[in-house]
Design an enzyme around this catalytic site. Structure first.
Site, PDB file in Angstrom:
ATOM      1  CD  GLU A 125       1.795  43.176  34.706  1.00 38.88           C
ATOM      2  OE1 GLU A 125       2.042  42.607  35.751  1.00 38.88           O
ATOM      3  OE2 GLU A 125       2.088  44.366  34.642  1.00 38.88           O
ATOM      4  CB  CYS A 171      -7.293  47.743  31.372  1.00 42.51           C
ATOM      5  SG  CYS A 171      -5.773  48.836  30.952  1.00 42.51           S
ATOM      6  CB  CYS A 226       5.295  51.685  25.534  1.00 42.28           C
ATOM      7  SG  CYS A 226       4.612  53.050  24.785  1.00 42.28           S
ATOM      8  CB  CYS A 235       4.911  58.538  29.085  1.00 41.40           C
ATOM      9  SG  CYS A 235       3.996  58.760  27.584  1.00 41.40           S
ATOM     10  CB  CYS A 271       4.342  55.491  31.756  1.00 42.49           C
ATOM     11  SG  CYS A 271       3.513  54.025  31.220  1.00 42.49           S
ATOM     12  CB  CYS A 324      -3.498  54.404  35.121  1.00 43.72           C
ATOM     13  SG  CYS A 324      -5.029  54.250  35.056  1.00 43.72           S
TER      14      CYS A 324
HETATM   15  N1  SAH Z   1      -0.217  54.454  25.129  1.00 41.83           N
HETATM   16  C1  SAH Z   1      -1.550  54.845  25.537  1.00 41.83           C
HETATM   17  C2  SAH Z   1      -2.219  53.703  26.489  1.00 41.83           C
HETATM   18  C3  SAH Z   1      -1.410  53.424  27.726  1.00 41.83           C
HETATM   19  S1  SAH Z   1      -1.826  54.147  29.554  1.00 41.83           S
HETATM   20  C4  SAH Z   1      -1.687  56.281  26.144  1.00 41.83           C
HETATM   21  O1  SAH Z   1      -0.694  56.791  26.167  1.00 41.83           O
HETATM   22  O2  SAH Z   1      -2.686  56.731  26.108  1.00 41.83           O
HETATM   23  C5  SAH Z   1      -3.477  54.541  30.004  1.00 41.83           C
HETATM   24  C6  SAH Z   1      -3.456  56.014  30.821  1.00 41.83           C
HETATM   25  O3  SAH Z   1      -2.603  55.715  31.842  1.00 41.83           O
HETATM   26  C7  SAH Z   1      -2.724  56.821  29.689  1.00 41.83           C
HETATM   27  O4  SAH Z   1      -3.365  58.229  29.982  1.00 41.83           O
HETATM   28  C8  SAH Z   1      -1.483  57.045  30.479  1.00 41.83           C
HETATM   29  O5  SAH Z   1      -0.730  58.341  30.446  1.00 41.83           O
HETATM   30  C9  SAH Z   1      -1.957  56.959  31.981  1.00 41.83           C
HETATM   31  N2  SAH Z   1      -0.396  56.488  32.930  1.00 41.83           N
HETATM   32  C10 SAH Z   1       0.769  56.126  32.656  1.00 41.83           C
HETATM   33  N3  SAH Z   1       1.390  56.129  33.713  1.00 41.83           N
HETATM   34  C11 SAH Z   1       0.578  56.414  34.768  1.00 41.83           C
HETATM   35  C12 SAH Z   1       1.037  56.562  36.183  1.00 41.83           C
HETATM   36  N4  SAH Z   1       2.209  56.325  36.834  1.00 41.83           N
HETATM   37  N5  SAH Z   1      -0.086  57.033  36.657  1.00 41.83           N
HETATM   38  C13 SAH Z   1      -1.291  57.309  36.321  1.00 41.83           C
HETATM   39  N6  SAH Z   1      -1.479  57.306  35.188  1.00 41.83           N
HETATM   40  C14 SAH Z   1      -0.619  56.819  34.255  1.00 41.83           C
END
Ligand code: SAH
Length: 370
Positions: A103, A116, A123, A127, A130, A344
């Site tokens: 996406e 974005c 991934c 986390c 996420c 995000c």
């Molecule tokens: N792998 C990279 C880029 C991915 S995501 C990283 O970890 O930075 C971009 C941002 O969105 C990151 O800060 C991630 O932690 C955040 N993010 C992930 N899941 C989220 C969620 N459910 N709600 C809000 N932010 C989220």
């Protein structure tokens, strides 16, 4: 275009023209006995003007055009969904030739248009808050597959719509630097996308070897997905913290070769009752003391099966106030496109309307869940 695609499709091992940065293209041209200055012209046609047909490259010799047609690939992923959110955020779902899907999200604002982009299918970092992390890693994207996301967006929005690019889609860009660095070079090349380094941001959960390489090789903005200021909590939320704990991460940030007048962005997802207390805010202040930091509070965006709740607006405001009072610049990110699961952390590369999910989902890893 169809002529080009037909010619290119069978040669899967040919170099992919969309993924070659200036040095890659120059090497190819030299191999063909062409003058290296042609690289600028080809970059301009392929990226800046984004032509779909070699026949349009009017200042390129017929011989070179014929070789580009016969000896490089130009194929692009297919757009299988195109969704527009109420707030103007737009999301495309792209199908890669191997059946995987990724996406890409466009976020329009008054003074800019941010794309974005995804750097991996899924991934590996898992986390806990996420959606991409919940699906595991399928594979790295090739540089041409990352660039194709820009091409798709520009084809739909116009060539000038994208003013900023953030590597905040699916995947951890620092675990795919071999493919991400040529993309960054193309984004910054005046003959390709011509973006200033301030308008390109790489976001990472803190993969330290990659962080060093990024700083050495590129001048782009850095965002760190921090989310917690204590190791016990960060180990749980961002499991890569078990390999690269906070003390090492912060030392790496302090040594990061930041261009003048630049700040490192620290992203902090606001999870109700988990990391959003006054004590957490004070711990964050201590952690960032003396760093040129910008804190970006991200209200948690839920996704199907997610175990967390978003902090209340009052809690986010109170947290922000504590960090601000300590003299650290702090902004709250407005959720964008959440009605089409484009915010995000909501990207999963799946078709959500009941049709077959295109992403092959590996088995969940329960030991990494909170
Ligand atoms: N792998 C990279 C880029 C991915 S995501 C990283 O970890 O930075 C971009 C941002 O969105 C990151 O800060 C991630 O932690 C955040 N993010 C992930 N899941 C989220 C969620 N459910 N709600 C809000 N932010 C989220």
């Amino acid at each position: 275009m169809s002529e080009l695609r037909l010619a290119a499709a069978p040669g899967a091992d040919l170099p992919h023209l969309l993924g070659l940065d200036r040095s890659g293209l120059t090497a190819l041209l030299q191999q063909w006995g062409e003058s290296p200055f042609r690289a600028s012209q080809v970059l301009q046609w392929v990226h800046q003007r984004q032509v779909d047909d070699v026949a349009d490259m009017s200042n390129i010799s017929k011989t070179l055009r014929a070789r580009l047609l016969a000896e490089t690939r130009w194929d692009e992923p297919e757009v299988i969904a195109d969704q527009l959110a109420q707030d103007g955020t737009r999301k495309w779902l792209l199908r890669l030739p191997d059946g995987n899907a990724i996406e890409t999200v466009f976020i329009p604002e008054e003074d800019r248009g941010t794309l974005c982009i995804s750097s991996q299918v899924g991934c590996s970092l898992a986390c806990s808050f996420c959606a991409t992390g919940a699906q595991g890693l399928n594979r790295n994207l090739a540089s041409h597959e990352i660039i194709a996301q820009l091409r798709v967006a520009r084809r739909h929005l116009g060539l000038d719509a994208i003013t900023n690019v953030v590597f905040m889609g699916m995947g951890e860009p620092l675990l795919n630097l071999k493919q991400v660095i040529p993309v960054i070079r193309l984004l910054l090349d005046d003959f390709a996308y011509g973006l200033s380094a301030r308008r390109v941001t790489v976001s990472t959960a803190g993969v330290l070897p990659g962080l060093e390489q990024l700083g050495r090789e590129t001048p782009v903005n850095l965002a760190i997905s921090l989310h917690a200021s204590r190791d016990t909590l960060r180990d749980e939320l961002v499991p890569i913290n078990r390999h690269y704990p906070l003390a090492e991460l912060m030392t790496a940030c302090r040594h990061y070769p930041l261009p003048p007048r630049r700040r490192i962005t620290f992203e902090y997802v606001m999870l109700d009752g988990i990391n959003d207390g006054d004590g957490d805010a004070r711990a964050l202040v201590r952690l960032l003391q003396g760093l040129p930091a910008l804190v970006n509070l991200i209200p948690f965006n839920p996704f199907p099966g997610s175990p967390y709740r978003r902090s209340s607006t009052a809690r986010i405001d109170a947290f922000r106030e504590i960090v601000l009072r300590a003299g650290i610049m702090t902004v709250t990110r407005r959720p964008r496109g959440d009605d089409i699961a484009a915010a995000c952390g909501q990207l999963a590369g799946q078709v959500r309307d009941g049709r077959r999910a295109l992403v092959r989902m590996p088995a969940p890893r329960p030991e990494l869940r909170p």
